[in-house]
Design a protein around this motif. Structure first.
Motif, mmCIF file in Angstrom:
data_model
loop_
_atom_site.group_PDB
_atom_site.id
_atom_site.type_symbol
_atom_site.label_atom_id
_atom_site.label_comp_id
_atom_site.label_asym_id
_atom_site.label_seq_id
_atom_site.Cartn_x
_atom_site.Cartn_y
_atom_site.Cartn_z
ATOM 1 N N THR A 116 4.823 -14.838 -1.071
ATOM 2 C CA THR A 116 3.842 -13.768 -0.869
ATOM 3 C C THR A 116 3.259 -13.816 0.538
ATOM 4 O O THR A 116 3.248 -14.869 1.189
ATOM 5 C CB THR A 116 2.703 -13.863 -1.906
ATOM 6 N N GLN B 272 -11.103 -11.540 -4.845
ATOM 7 C CA GLN B 272 -9.804 -11.004 -4.415
ATOM 8 C C GLN B 272 -9.615 -9.616 -4.986
ATOM 9 O O GLN B 272 -10.486 -9.100 -5.696
ATOM 10 C CB GLN B 272 -8.657 -11.956 -4.703
ATOM 11 N N GLY B 273 -8.459 -9.015 -4.677
ATOM 12 C CA GLY B 273 -8.263 -7.604 -5.012
ATOM 13 C C GLY B 273 -8.331 -7.300 -6.495
ATOM 14 O O GLY B 273 -8.922 -6.301 -6.921
ATOM 15 N N ARG B 274 -7.748 -8.169 -7.293
ATOM 16 C CA ARG B 274 -7.654 -7.846 -8.723
ATOM 17 C C ARG B 274 -9.008 -7.845 -9.411
ATOM 18 O O ARG B 274 -9.156 -7.251 -10.474
ATOM 19 C CB ARG B 274 -6.664 -8.773 -9.416
ATOM 20 N N GLU C 212 -10.177 -4.458 -9.028
ATOM 21 C CA GLU C 212 -9.461 -3.619 -10.007
ATOM 22 C C GLU C 212 -10.079 -3.783 -11.394
ATOM 23 O O GLU C 212 -10.289 -2.809 -12.117
ATOM 24 C CB GLU C 212 -7.979 -4.030 -10.050
ATOM 25 N N PHE D 188 0.537 -1.565 -8.056
ATOM 26 C CA PHE D 188 0.960 -2.956 -7.930
ATOM 27 C C PHE D 188 0.826 -3.608 -9.313
ATOM 28 O O PHE D 188 0.125 -3.095 -10.171
ATOM 29 C CB PHE D 188 0.109 -3.680 -6.873
ATOM 30 N N THR E 131 -0.788 -6.199 -10.624
ATOM 31 C CA THR E 131 -2.126 -6.506 -11.147
ATOM 32 C C THR E 131 -2.914 -5.214 -11.397
ATOM 33 O O THR E 131 -3.754 -5.159 -12.297
ATOM 34 C CB THR E 131 -2.944 -7.387 -10.179
ATOM 35 N N THR F 297 -1.633 3.534 -2.832
ATOM 36 C CA THR F 297 -1.479 2.147 -2.392
ATOM 37 C C THR F 297 -0.814 2.153 -1.016
ATOM 38 O O THR F 297 0.298 2.656 -0.868
ATOM 39 C CB THR F 297 -0.596 1.368 -3.386
ATOM 40 N N ASN G 47 3.447 -1.404 -1.856
ATOM 41 C CA ASN G 47 4.053 -2.732 -2.030
ATOM 42 C C ASN G 47 5.220 -2.711 -3.008
ATOM 43 O O ASN G 47 6.319 -3.153 -2.692
ATOM 44 C CB ASN G 47 2.949 -3.690 -2.514
ATOM 45 N N ASP H 195 -5.866 1.893 -2.363
ATOM 46 C CA ASP H 195 -5.687 0.446 -2.504
ATOM 47 C C ASP H 195 -5.195 -0.006 -1.131
ATOM 48 O O ASP H 195 -4.037 0.178 -0.776
ATOM 49 C CB ASP H 195 -4.663 0.155 -3.610
ATOM 50 N N ARG I 290 -2.943 -3.367 2.642
ATOM 51 C CA ARG I 290 -2.148 -3.419 3.882
ATOM 52 C C ARG I 290 -2.367 -2.154 4.721
ATOM 53 O O ARG I 290 -1.427 -1.580 5.261
ATOM 54 C CB ARG I 290 -0.673 -3.627 3.532
ATOM 55 N N SER J 18 -7.527 -6.160 -1.308
ATOM 56 C CA SER J 18 -7.257 -7.589 -1.319
ATOM 57 C C SER J 18 -7.241 -7.981 0.150
ATOM 58 O O SER J 18 -6.279 -7.731 0.863
ATOM 59 C CB SER J 18 -5.909 -7.868 -1.968
ATOM 60 N N LYS K 2 -6.816 -10.613 1.437
ATOM 61 C CA LYS K 2 -5.854 -11.697 1.670
ATOM 62 C C LYS K 2 -4.611 -11.220 2.426
ATOM 63 O O LYS K 2 -3.761 -12.027 2.770
ATOM 64 C CB LYS K 2 -5.449 -12.300 0.321
ATOM 65 N N LYS K 3 -4.507 -9.928 2.621
ATOM 66 C CA LYS K 3 -3.378 -9.408 3.389
ATOM 67 C C LYS K 3 -3.860 -9.046 4.798
ATOM 68 O O LYS K 3 -3.992 -9.903 5.645
ATOM 69 C CB LYS K 3 -2.771 -8.184 2.682
ATOM 70 N N ARG L 273 11.810 -9.909 -3.104
ATOM 71 C CA ARG L 273 10.966 -9.703 -1.930
ATOM 72 C C ARG L 273 10.835 -10.991 -1.137
ATOM 73 O O ARG L 273 10.521 -12.041 -1.699
ATOM 74 C CB ARG L 273 9.580 -9.243 -2.392
HETATM 75 N N1 F0G Z 1 -3.024 -4.326 -4.586
HETATM 76 C C1 F0G Z 1 -1.905 -4.588 -3.897
HETATM 77 C C2 F0G Z 1 -1.174 -3.476 -3.221
HETATM 78 C C3 F0G Z 1 -1.420 -5.899 -3.822
HETATM 79 O O1 F0G Z 1 -0.304 -6.132 -3.149
HETATM 80 C C4 F0G Z 1 -2.144 -6.925 -4.471
HETATM 81 C C5 F0G Z 1 -1.685 -8.294 -4.423
HETATM 82 C C6 F0G Z 1 -3.316 -6.610 -5.167
HETATM 83 C C7 F0G Z 1 -3.727 -5.293 -5.190
HETATM 84 C C8 F0G Z 1 -4.125 -7.654 -5.875
HETATM 85 O O2 F0G Z 1 -4.825 -8.415 -4.963
HETATM 86 O O3 F0G Z 1 -3.885 -10.737 -5.190
HETATM 87 O O4 F0G Z 1 -6.040 -10.315 -4.009
HETATM 88 O O5 F0G Z 1 -5.911 -10.109 -6.451
HETATM 89 N N2 F0G Z 1 -0.562 -8.631 -4.013
HETATM 90 C C9 F0G Z 1 -0.033 -9.969 -3.865
HETATM 91 C C10 F0G Z 1 1.423 -9.872 -3.530
HETATM 92 C C11 F0G Z 1 -0.361 -10.925 -4.939
HETATM 93 O O6 F0G Z 1 2.086 -10.924 -3.556
HETATM 94 O O7 F0G Z 1 1.908 -8.794 -3.209
HETATM 95 P P1 F0G Z 1 -5.179 -9.981 -5.165
#
Ligand code: F0G
Length: 457
Positions: A49, A98-100, A103, A123, A125, A180, A184, A213, A216, A253, A255-256, A404
């Motif tokens: 990831t 985090q993102g989820r 959600e 996505f 989650t 989104t 993804n 969403d 990215r 999220s 984290k991206k 991926r």
């Molecule tokens: N939305 C998108 C488009 C994502 O790609 C992800 C997570 C989430 C929401 C959820 O966010 O992980 O911070 O809770 N994608 C990761 C991936 C896990 O590997 O693509 P999260």
């Protein structure tokens, strides 16, 4: 130049370990052939990831030192809130870890049986959070998204004709439409501003909230900057602000594209909805000025949001991903084209054309990648999105069987990408030795994380 040199130099390094094939064989057996279960210190190049796996900058690490850890009203929160407002324009900002979680807060508030959430593609989650709240998650990508090798731009777009038809037929049962960016699950493909504008217009016309969403968003804005008419002269933040101006809210999220290891948020215009979300947040995450994060994490997001929009960084970032994709394509390996923003997606149906969808060609390829080269990728196919039809007992496969290879941000060098491409090119010669798989264990939700499988000999 095929690949621009990294726009940074490296200040701290982390050792990675080469394992032997025998060691990997044993680890795979223990893991039930599920690469999520392999310890990361036994992985050479980890492309599972791009989420939370990036390297923070010296500025972000410095930011950690000034994080304010107050329970309520931390100054790091106000800095975070100001950054999110500045980029997105949405006034009501709620941090989440985090993102989820964003959600979860959103969909547990707006979903119910009989409701449908529409996306270009949810996505996993996102879909799971919609379905756990008894609503339907309907994907309406453009039809080009299902043609992996069609090298057309904007394959992340939503099919606006279908969106309009659904809104016309079912408007009262659609609490939200989400775009989104990048898309993804459809190969990390970008969405055009034109498509965002169109979806927004339809949602306004039918009175349905439109969210982004935006995990990215910066990579998506870079594609708009590079390829959509009229955006070459704009900065990434200007493009981002326009993108968000078409929506009623967003979740991220972080984290991206905010270049942090943990963090997220949900932000919106609607004060009523914004007031409802923190009730659950306090229950499951914490007070609304930290939302499950430390003050230092909020600092890192506030800094990373801007670093993620720097043009030198985005040019290098997208070029590195494209470099890997081009090497594979030049070696005759079918990948999703054009190469998207954060990952190269191998067409596992083509790579393992001797394995049928119910025998998990994508997972079989992830097993081979690890066994042969110590590389970890992730399946996005029948294990992640397939299911058994309750009426016929037959496997229902998703449109695509992909593996991926997600590239962590600012972590691996071009030489690592060359290693990955050369290893996969070598494996391709013996691809028909890759064995089909069957499940021996699956959990009821998000089964790909914990599934166990065995090879069918
Ligand atoms: N939305 C998108 C488009 C994502 O790609 C992800 C997570 C989430 C929401 C959820 O966010 O992980 O911070 O809770 N994608 C990761 C991936 C896990 O590997 O693509 P999260």
């Amino acid at each position: 130049m095929r690949f621009p040199a990294e726009p940074f130099r490296i200040k701290v390094v982390e050792k990675i370990r080469r394992t032997t094939r025998d060691e990997r064989e044993q680890l795979l057996e223990r893991a039930g052939l599920n690469v999520f279960m392999i310890p990361s210190d036994a992985i050479y190049v980890d492309l599972l990831t791009d989420s939370g796996t990036g390297a923070m900058s010296d500025q972000q690490w410095a930011g950690l030192m000034i994080g304010d850890e107050s329970y309520a009203g931390s100054k790091s929160f106000f800095k975070f809130e100001a950054a999110v407002r500045d980029v997105t324009g949405f006034p009501y900002v709620t941090p989440t870890h985090q993102g989820r979680v964003a959600e979860n807060l959103l969909f547990s508030t707006i979903c119910a049986a009989g409701k449908t959430i529409i996306a270009n593609t949810h996505f996993d989650t996102t879909r799971a959070n919609v379905e756990m709240n008894n609503a339907e998650a309907l994907d309406l990508p453009v039809k080009e998204a299902y043609d992996p090798q069609l090298g057309k731009l904007w394959k992340g777009n939503m099919d606006l004709e279908k969106l309009e038809a659904n809104l016309k037929a079912n408007r009262d049962n659609i609490p939200l439409v989400v775009m989104t960016v990048t898309n993804n699950s459809a190969g990390g493909q970008p969405v055009s501003m034109e498509n965002i504008r169109g979806a927004s217009r339809l949602c306004k016309q039918f009175g349905v909230p439109f969210f982004i969403d935006c995990a990215r968003f910066a990579e998506n804005c870079w594609f708009i900057h590079e390829f959509e008419a009229g955006y070459k002269g704009k900065t990434i933040i200007e493009i981002a602000r326009e993108l968000f101006s078409h929506a009623d809210g967003c979740w991220m999220s972080a984290k991206k594209d905010a270049l942090v290891n943990i963090g997220g948020f949900i932000a919106m215009n609607d004060i009523e909805l914004a007031r409802r979300l923190p009730q659950k947040l306090i229950l499951i995450e914490g007070f609304p000025t930290y939302g499950g994060l430390a003050g230092r994490d909020l600092e890192a997001v506030a800094i990373g949001l801007y670093e993620g929009m720097e043009p030198e960084y985005l040019q290098y970032r997208t070029a590195q991903v494209r470099y890997l994709g081009d090497m594979l394509w030049d070696a005759g390996i079918a990948i999703v084209r054009p190469v998207g923003g954060h990952a190269v997606f191998i067409d596992a149906k083509a790579f393992c054309d001797h394995i049928s969808p119910e025998q998990f060609p994508g997972v079989a390829l992830t097993v081979a990648l690890y066994r042969e080269a110590g590389i970890r990728g992730v399946e996005i196919g029948s294990l992640m999105f397939g299911h058994l039809d309750p009426a016929t007992g037959k496997h229902v496969a998703p449109h695509l069987e992909l593996v991926r290879l997600a590239i962590p941000r600012r972590v691996y060098t071009t030489a690592h990408m060359t290693y990955v491409a050369e290893s996969i090119t070598e494996m391709y010669k013996d691809r028909h030795k890759i064995k089909p798989l069957r499940l021996t264990y699956e959990a009821p939700v998000l089964r790909h994380f914990t599934a166990r499988l065995e090879e069918i000999i």
